[in-house]
Design an enzyme around this catalytic site. Structure first.
Site, short mmCIF file in Angstrom:
data_model
loop_
_atom_site.label_atom_id
_atom_site.label_comp_id
_atom_site.label_asym_id
_atom_site.label_seq_id
_atom_site.Cartn_x
_atom_site.Cartn_y
_atom_site.Cartn_z
CG HIS A 57 -30.23 61.36 60.62
ND1 HIS A 57 -29.72 61.43 61.96
CD2 HIS A 57 -30.47 59.86 60.54
CE1 HIS A 57 -29.20 60.28 62.42
NE2 HIS A 57 -29.63 59.31 61.34
CD GLU A 59 -31.42 66.70 61.58
OE1 GLU A 59 -31.39 66.71 63.09
OE2 GLU A 59 -31.72 65.54 61.06
CB CYS A 84 -27.68 62.78 65.95
SG CYS A 84 -27.01 62.79 63.87
CD1 TRP A 184 -66.09 39.37 58.69
CD2 TRP A 184 -64.22 38.65 59.36
NE1 TRP A 184 -64.97 40.39 58.25
CE2 TRP A 184 -63.76 39.78 58.42
CE3 TRP A 184 -62.82 38.03 59.73
CZ2 TRP A 184 -62.70 40.28 57.97
CZ3 TRP A 184 -61.68 38.56 59.34
CH2 TRP A 184 -61.52 39.41 58.32
NE ARG A 198 -52.06 42.29 61.77
CZ ARG A 198 -52.57 40.91 61.23
NH1 ARG A 198 -52.30 40.51 60.18
NH2 ARG A 198 -53.56 40.49 62.03
NE ARG A 221 -53.85 37.50 54.80
CZ ARG A 221 -53.79 37.68 56.09
NH1 ARG A 221 -52.76 38.28 56.86
NH2 ARG A 221 -54.72 37.40 56.78
CD GLU A 296 -54.16 41.24 65.34
OE1 GLU A 296 -54.47 40.41 64.49
OE2 GLU A 296 -53.50 42.23 65.22
N GLY A 298 -55.57 36.72 72.45
CA GLY A 298 -57.28 37.05 72.85
C GLY A 298 -57.42 37.62 74.10
#
Length: 363
Positions: A57, A59, A84, A184, A198, A221, A296, A298
């Site tokens: 973590h 810290e 924590c 496009w 993403r 990608r 995303e 439609g």
């Protein structure tokens, strides 16, 4: 928190914690993003952030970065989320702070996780540590909005995303036009941004029309990062299993009315037929500890989330192209928080008015 006790230096150090924490975006979920700074006589002597889920973590990394550990007994540790107090994949950070005799800790937010929720603060105070909490609280909540949403409202942070033409269409009607390829609407810069998103969010969702007509891969990608969990709404299982969304590069959940089945990386989940399907999806994602999901498309799927008031953030690209007719963009009446020009595209960002996350631009 007594704000009179904090100084501009304290605020600067907490904002540095936010900056450090942001480095964990897309890598630490379902943990929160956390950064930590250690100061001695108003100088930074150590820094760290939570780098990856299951690893040390913030810290721990900050304390380990301090070269002269003898300074810690007179130091101040800043951290954007309560340390924590329980054993998970790593030992309790509160115990480490106590063991190093750090006398003062400044925190932005209390941890909403049921295993922490004030226990870390209590443990440190019982050990004689001066604990200040609530510094830049709203900014800290916005930073970890996904984590807070999951633990406070038992659902992921929901992001709507789509692109539309200047005249308000997301595509031509390809069934009428007999056209197989999608229109496009955005440029390459926008595409890079989408792939970056993403890699930052845990899941991405589409409907079967998008799966069949666009055959998207829904991966990163165009950017470095982890592929999100893919979710497909396909009541009658019309999408062929040769579609990209069924590939084995990552897990896919297919919500349908026909069967429960696990086939490789694909999990078919039969819906109950009584509860709206998007509510069943949200419940399943919460059960899987998924903090965020990008919707995303439609238009039909996006409108379901909008009509059910199930969204927190929206990212809307508008291109310069005019289509004249076709598939209408989602019916969206919210006012944008900001807009950014990306060449011949404009990106509008929205946050839901009924949340307290609208301090997005204050950090």
């Amino acid at each position: 928190m007594n704000t009179n006790k904090t100084t501009e230096f304290d605020r600067q150090m907490m904002r540095r914690c936010f900056q450090l924490a942001q480095n964990g975006l897309g890598r630490v979920a379902p943990n929160p993003m956390v950064g930590s700074v250690i100061t001695y006589e108003s100088k930074i002597i150590g820094e760290g952030f939570h780098r990856k889920y299951g690893e040390a973590h913030a810290e721990v990394n900050a304390i380990n970065s301090v070269k002269d550990k003898s300074l810690l007994k007179n130091a101040t540790l800043y951290v954007n989320l309560e340390p924590c107090s329980h054993y998970g994949k790593t030992p309790p950070c509160a115990d480490l702070i106590i063991a190093n005799n750090i006398p003062k800790v400044v925190i932005s937010n209390m941890d909403p996780h049921r295993k922490v929720a004030g226990k870390g603060i209590e443990k440190m105070q019982n050990a004689g540590i001066e604990v200040t909490q609530g510094l830049l609280k709203q900014e800290g909540r916005f930073l970890n909005r996904r984590f807070f949403m999951l633990h406070e409202q038992q659902r992921p942070w929901i992001i709507l995303k789509w692109a539309e033409s200047m005249d308000g269409f997301v595509d031509i009607d390809r069934l009428i036009e007999n056209e197989k390829k999608p229109t496009w609407l955005t440029n390459q810069t926008a595409k890079h941004i989408v792939h970056k998103w993403r890699g930052e969010e845990q899941a991405i969702l589409i409907g079967n029309r998008t799966a069949i007509l666009d055959n998207p891969q829904l991966n990163v990608r165009e950017w470095a990062g982890q592929n999100p969990l893919r979710i497909l709404i396909d009541p009658q299982l019309k999408a062929g299993t040769t579609n990209h969304i069924f590939s084995d590069i990552t897990t896919t959940l297919i919500f349908n009315n026909i069967k429960n089945e696990v086939r490789g990386t694909n999990t078919f989940i039969k819906t109950d037929g009584n509860t709206p399907i998007i509510h069943q999806i949200i419940k399943e994602l919460y059960a899987r500890n998924i903090q965020s999901v990008i919707i995303e498309g439609g238009t039909i799927v996006l409108n379901h989330f909008i009509e059910n008031n199930l969204w927190d953030e929206a990212q809307r690209f508008v291109g310069e192209i005019h289509l004249g007719n076709g598939i209408r963009a989602p019916q969206f009446k919210a006012q944008p928080t900001k807009s950014v020009h990306l060449g011949n595209n404009t990106l509008f960002t929205y946050f839901h008015k009924n949340t307290d996350w609208n301090c997005a631009e204050t950090t």
